[in-house]
Design an enzyme around this catalytic site. Structure first.
Site, PDB file in Angstrom:
ATOM      1  N   LYS A 153       0.843  -1.202   0.000  1.00  0.00           N
ATOM      2  CA  LYS A 153       0.000   0.000   0.000  1.00  0.00           C
ATOM      3  C   LYS A 153       0.879   1.253   0.000  1.00  0.00           C
ATOM      4  CE  LYS A 153      -3.337   2.393   2.872  1.00  0.00           C
ATOM      5  NZ  LYS A 153      -4.189   2.365   4.043  1.00  0.00           N
TER       6      LYS A 153
ATOM      7  N   GLU B  76      10.471  -4.872   4.349  1.00  0.00           N
ATOM      8  CA  GLU B  76      10.460  -6.286   3.967  1.00  0.00           C
ATOM      9  C   GLU B  76      10.144  -6.440   2.476  1.00  0.00           C
ATOM     10  OE1 GLU B  76       8.951  -4.961   6.579  1.00  0.00           O
ATOM     11  OE2 GLU B  76       8.887  -6.327   8.289  1.00  0.00           O
TER      12      GLU B  76
ATOM     13  N   GLY C 272      -4.717  -1.718   5.195  1.00  0.00           N
ATOM     14  CA  GLY C 272      -3.958  -2.876   4.718  1.00  0.00           C
ATOM     15  C   GLY C 272      -4.621  -4.198   5.074  1.00  0.00           C
ATOM     16  N   ARG C 273      -5.068  -4.328   6.321  1.00  0.00           N
ATOM     17  CA  ARG C 273      -5.621  -5.620   6.757  1.00  0.00           C
ATOM     18  C   ARG C 273      -7.037  -5.866   6.257  1.00  0.00           C
ATOM     19  NH1 ARG C 273      -4.281  -2.176  10.692  1.00  0.00           N
ATOM     20  NH2 ARG C 273      -5.834  -1.335  12.112  1.00  0.00           N
TER      21      ARG C 273
ATOM     22  N   GLU D 147      -4.321  -6.270  15.280  1.00  0.00           N
ATOM     23  CA  GLU D 147      -3.749  -4.988  14.854  1.00  0.00           C
ATOM     24  C   GLU D 147      -4.814  -3.890  14.981  1.00  0.00           C
ATOM     25  OE1 GLU D 147      -0.410  -4.844  11.833  1.00  0.00           O
ATOM     26  OE2 GLU D 147      -1.924  -3.821  10.662  1.00  0.00           O
TER      27      GLU D 147
ATOM     28  N   HIS E 195      -5.762 -32.674  18.798  1.00  0.00           N
ATOM     29  CA  HIS E 195      -4.605 -33.471  19.224  1.00  0.00           C
ATOM     30  C   HIS E 195      -3.438 -32.578  19.631  1.00  0.00           C
ATOM     31  CE1 HIS E 195      -6.370 -37.275  17.843  1.00  0.00           C
ATOM     32  NE2 HIS E 195      -6.976 -36.504  16.964  1.00  0.00           N
TER      33      HIS E 195
ATOM     34  N   LYS F 199       9.884  -0.982  14.257  1.00  0.00           N
ATOM     35  CA  LYS F 199      10.422  -0.738  12.902  1.00  0.00           C
ATOM     36  C   LYS F 199      11.514   0.326  12.972  1.00  0.00           C
ATOM     37  CE  LYS F 199       6.207  -1.259  10.122  1.00  0.00           C
ATOM     38  NZ  LYS F 199       5.299  -0.522   9.240  1.00  0.00           N
TER      39      LYS F 199
HETATM   40  O1  F6P Z   1       2.306  -4.158  10.016  1.00  0.00           O
HETATM   41  C1  F6P Z   1       2.023  -2.838   9.721  1.00  0.00           C
HETATM   42  C2  F6P Z   1       1.485  -2.644   8.327  1.00  0.00           C
HETATM   43  O2  F6P Z   1       1.365  -1.280   8.107  1.00  0.00           O
HETATM   44  C3  F6P Z   1       0.163  -3.357   8.100  1.00  0.00           C
HETATM   45  O3  F6P Z   1      -0.926  -2.668   8.571  1.00  0.00           O
HETATM   46  C4  F6P Z   1       0.175  -3.534   6.618  1.00  0.00           C
HETATM   47  O4  F6P Z   1      -0.749  -4.493   6.230  1.00  0.00           O
HETATM   48  C5  F6P Z   1       1.607  -3.969   6.413  1.00  0.00           C
HETATM   49  O5  F6P Z   1       2.341  -3.184   7.337  1.00  0.00           O
HETATM   50  C6  F6P Z   1       2.148  -3.811   5.025  1.00  0.00           C
HETATM   51  O6  F6P Z   1       2.120  -2.493   4.575  1.00  0.00           O
HETATM   52  P1  F6P Z   1       2.268  -2.120   3.043  1.00  0.00           P
HETATM   53  O7  F6P Z   1       1.145  -2.738   2.306  1.00  0.00           O
HETATM   54  O8  F6P Z   1       2.236  -0.629   3.004  1.00  0.00           O
HETATM   55  O9  F6P Z   1       3.591  -2.673   2.560  1.00  0.00           O
END
Ligand code: F6P
Length: 548
Positions: A209, A215, A269-270, A355, A386, A514
């Protein structure tokens, strides 16, 4: 207009619920069933292909009516309208929360900051549709003229968990494309995935987003570098597409504008799998299935928006969380799907729920003086039986659990499905009824053991029971029913946030770690010893640097 600010514990209904709780807290579910033959019927909601039985919860009809009184007192109805009408209810980030618009029909109108967002949403859906068709049909060729066989989604959090869960859950409906998900910045993750891939037949979908996430950008850069080892630069446009709100940064990464699938900042995002973030879902399952998922979610939106609270599945479900969390003081909730397909469902919901509602400051900026977000966990039955069911049955914690089952298996093996579902039914019954000392004694007497052994063993075999569960029984796992189920939990999150008087749609809590990681990353490449942290962190850094 802003959401109403009400400390729920100061409402009249909260005090009434507290007194009601005192009368109910020691009652056993078994007795509630034997004293009320209508209980199951009265506490079940049948809607569409969903049969939702709330009766194995430690509630009565009065509990539901008091909890809905609370919902009315905090003005849930008004909050729902604001949610669906695109108002700025994510006030700390100054945004609307309009993911429901993503699944609204083309004929509807949803205004976000005065602009009807439906035409743009459907334009992006058209783009997803035609791109999906060109990839699935094989019309879109890779740079060297070969057909695409593999899709790699590169994203994390909401840009990974939703699409990954849906593709895995609906694998029965999948087409011939192989789909992979790279999320962790752990380089071993992407290396394991690319090691068997042919760059000439792979499409990479970078989903972020913000397009600033460490990452995702690290994985995208490393994967592009790997790609360019064997392919010319001009090949990138045939093999890399992106989903983002940050068009400039995506272009800066080297992706052509026509290969960008835009999304809006009013999609959290979620909650974004319904947007272009679902591109990998559309590619893996075909656009029609992606659209059915959205249609299912829209049906649930309509149920949530229009049904009376007493008949409203997400509302009751959310109120029950408040009931257990704030009155019984239970801390976690288990989600147990009786289908292996939903094995990523609890993981997916962990982000959605934790979150969103893991907050300790209320909507007026003050620390809350009551509990908020619950801990979510779970695994499919029967495997989980189990693994951790022992603790749910005989441990010291009260863990309300959602049992999600389907009446039909997808491959039609009735023998296995009956076995699976007999466990689904048996577990909720066992959790509710438990086993009394008398029952244990009479069972032990059947065995050839002495009276003293019976006495010694019996306390360990007693199950207190009275463990609450909600049974979601759905006709069949399909794109549409999964859409409904996900949307159900999304609305449950919303209702909980409204009751707890918190902002559910920001996530500042993930920022601190972060920031620290960024400065520590610099230190990892310095030769001097780290001395500016606490002694524990300094020592750990030294050990790492000396051994890496
Ligand atoms: O973990 C924090 C967060 O901002 C989430 O809310 C989001 O889904 C994720 O990082 C990834 O963010 P982006 O889509 O901006 O890479």
């Amino acid at each position: 207009m802003a959401l109403k600010v009400t400390n729920p514990t100061t409402t009249k209904s909260w005090s009434k619920i507290q007194s009601h709780f005192e009368t109910l807290k020691s009652k056993h579910l078994k007795d509630m069933f034997s004293s009320d033959s209508e209980r199951a019927k009265d506490l079940t909601v049948k809607w569409d292909d969903f049969y939702v039985d709330f009766s194995k919860n430690r509630i009565t009809k009065e509990t539901i009516s008091l909890l809905t009184e609370l919902a009315n007192e905090v003005d849930l109805k008004d909050a729902i309208s604001k949610y669906f009408e695109g108002e700025i209810i994510n006030e700390t980030e100054g945004r609307a929360v309009a993911h429901t618009a993503l699944r609204a029909p083309k004929s509807s109108k949803v205004f976000v900051e005065g602009v009807d967002v439906i035409p743009d949403i459907h334009e992006v859906k058209e783009k997803i549709k035609s791109f999906t068709e060109s990839i699935v049909s094989g019309n879109h060729k890779g740079f060297s003229g070969k057909t695409i066989t593999d899709i790699v989604n590169i994203g994390i959090g909401g840009s990974d968990l939703g699409p990954a869960m849906v593709v895995d859950s609906l694998q029965y409906y999948k087409n011939h494309l192989n789909t992979h998900f790279v999320s962790n910045v752990d380089g071993d993750h992407y290396n394991e995935i690319i090691k068997n891939l042919n760059p000439e037949t792979t499409l990479f979908v970078i989903v972020s987003k913000t397009f600033t996430t460490q990452e995702t950008l690290s994985n995208a850069n490393s994967i592009r570098a790997w790609f360019l080892k064997s392919q010319p630069k001009q090949a990138v446009s045939k093999h890399f597409v992106a989903v983002s709100t940050n068009i400039d940064s995506v272009k800066g990464f080297g992706i052509d504008e026509e290969n960008i699938f835009p999304m809006k900042d009013w999609v959290g995002g979620r909650f974004s799998l319904w947007s272009a973030v679902g591109l990998s879902v559309s590619l893996a399952l075909g656009y029609d299935n992606f659209n059915k998922l959205l249609e299912g979610a829209h049906k649930m939106d309509e149920h949530f928006r229009t049904a009376d609270f007493e008949e409203n599945i997400p509302v009751i479900s959310a109120l029950l969380t408040v009931w257990y969390n704030n009155f019984f003081e239970s801390e976690s909730e288990a989600i147990i799907p009786y289908t292996q397909y939903l094995n990523q469902f609890a993981t997916y919901l962990q982000q959605g729920i934790m979150e969103s509602n893991g907050k300790s400051v209320d909507r007026s900026g003050k620390p809350v003086n009551y509990q908020t977000g619950t801990i979510i966990w779970g695994e499919p039955g029967t495997n989980s039986q189990h693994a951790f069911f022992q603790l749910i049955h005989q441990g010291t914690k009260l863990i309300p659990a959602d049992f999600i089952g389907f009446t039909k298996p997808l491959y039609g093996n009735k023998d296995h499905h009956d076995k699976l579902m007999s466990n689904y039914f048996a577990q909720t019954e066992a959790l509710m009824n438990g086993k009394t000392k008398e029952e244990v004694l009479s069972e032990l007497k059947e065995q050839t053991i002495s009276q003293s052994e019976i006495e010694t063993l019996s306390p360990f075999k007693v199950f207190e029971g009275n463990k609450p569960t909600t049974s979601f029984l759905i006709k069949k796992l399909s794109p549409e029913s999964l859409g409904k189920l996900i949307a159900m939990y999304e609305h449950k999150i919303f209702v909980q946030g409204i009751i707890w008087n918190i902002y559910s749609y920001d996530q500042f809590g993930v920022e601190l770690g972060k920031q620290l990681a960024k400065s520590i990353l610099k230190e990892l490449n310095e030769s001097e010893k780290s001395t500016n942290h606490d002694s524990s962190t300094n020592n750990l850094l030294s050990f790492y640097k000396n051994n890496c």
